[in-house]
Design an enzyme around this catalytic site. Sequence first.
Site, PDB file in Angstrom:
ATOM      1  N   CYS A   1       9.128   0.788  -0.197  1.00  0.00           N
ATOM      2  CA  CYS A   1       7.996   1.366  -0.926  1.00  0.00           C
ATOM      3  C   CYS A   1       8.001   0.807  -2.342  1.00  0.00           C
ATOM      4  O   CYS A   1       8.821   1.221  -3.168  1.00  0.00           O
ATOM      5  CB  CYS A   1       8.122   2.890  -0.956  1.00  0.00           C
ATOM      6  SG  CYS A   1       6.698   3.688  -1.728  1.00  0.00           S
TER       7      CYS A   1
ATOM      8  N   CYS B   1       2.895   5.699   3.634  1.00  0.00           N
ATOM      9  CA  CYS B   1       3.261   5.276   2.278  1.00  0.00           C
ATOM     10  C   CYS B   1       3.369   6.478   1.342  1.00  0.00           C
ATOM     11  O   CYS B   1       2.469   6.775   0.560  1.00  0.00           O
ATOM     12  CB  CYS B   1       2.286   4.266   1.707  1.00  0.00           C
ATOM     13  SG  CYS B   1       2.975   3.517   0.214  1.00  0.00           S
TER      14      CYS B   1
END
Length: 438
Positions: free
Chosen positions: A367, A189
């Site tokens: 994301c 991430c």
Amino acid sequence: MAALRRLRKCPSTGIVISHLHTSSRASAKQHYKMLVLGGGSGGITMSARMKRMMGAENVAVVEPSEMHYYQPIWTLVGAGAKSVASSGRPTASVMPPGVKWVKSKVQEINPDTNTVRTDDGTEISYEYLVVALGLQLHYDKIKGLPEGLEHPKIGSNYSIQTVEKTWKALQNFKEGNAVFSFPNTPVKCAGAPQKIMYLSDAFLRKTGKRAKANVIYNTSLPVLFGIKKYADSLWEVVKRRDLQVNLRHNLIEVRADKQEAVFENLDKPGETKVFEYEMLHVTPPMGPHSVVKGSPLADEAGWLDVNKDTLQHNKYPNVFGIGDCTNLPTAKTAAAVAAQSAILNRTISKILKNEKPDKKYDGYTSCPLVTSYNTVILAEFDYNGQPLETFPINQAKERRSMYHMKADVMPHLYWHGLLRGLWGGPGPYRKLFHLGMK
């Protein structure tokens, strides 16, 4: 949304079914048609899919942890918007009923003999192997950091042990520098290191402390975000909120007793700069799992070497990979795991029939870039770094609806969709929303 409603009607697995799982500490040799290494998001979703494909008695999962965590929510835990308890459930409650749970660590993978050895000496043989071991965090690679995390002004949203320390450091902030780092390695991430910066800025504004704070984001990258469309929007947020961004700055040392963080300038080797801090959020260096790295399954960098289209291993045709442990050239996120799981399921079903895989993974990943306590820029993109957006709107804009998606819808989709092997990413919905154009 109809799909979500259907998922809501699914009865929750819950802890009550844990007696259906069998765990192993025996040293006798075991054999399974499908062996899954890792009980994270990739491992659990694939074990659920494999159970449906070949029957629970033919599937085993090797995973030592008693708890399973939905890690994307830790961004909000570190900012006080969610509780740490909401991020975890017992592994027994997410393990597909009837599937064998081998409660051990993987010690060694031997693809030439189709065997795996666990830390208690058990040898398990397999016909097919799915590797979903994730990656490893290396807090120890930053000088002074492991002991520095004992100090109250340092936190990290990347581990269950340190995520609440971020929130405490933020609450106790009085004045000075709030420093946020991004390491010089691949990370899972890649948006998370800056999400906590935006949330911290929002919290300091809300509590009247922002005027006495310098919010500083030091990233090893040459860009703020890898996809230009979203990076342009983030630069606007940075300028509007007077945030300081230093590119090509890599954290190499923490002096917790002096409240100093030392960064190297990656464009000028040997040059360092010391930042004093009142609060420090560290994203640790990360790397491939040591078991993968030490096996014949790894590429030169230590990641699992798989075909980027089919997720089948490039050398061993009965081995497959999913998630953060692989060398797939896309961002390492739970959203990527969802899209990969649908493709991998299809690949394995074809291999079992001695047919060629016919579906290709396009590198889809997502994301949700949290920019405040009620706004998100929802970045979605493919292998080529091109936006691959689900909704027929400009997702580079900060939106309240996308925050709701991140904070409330996605966790539900994770626990009741992905982990049950029922959610393979938003691809079908994207086509629907875009009238078949994408």
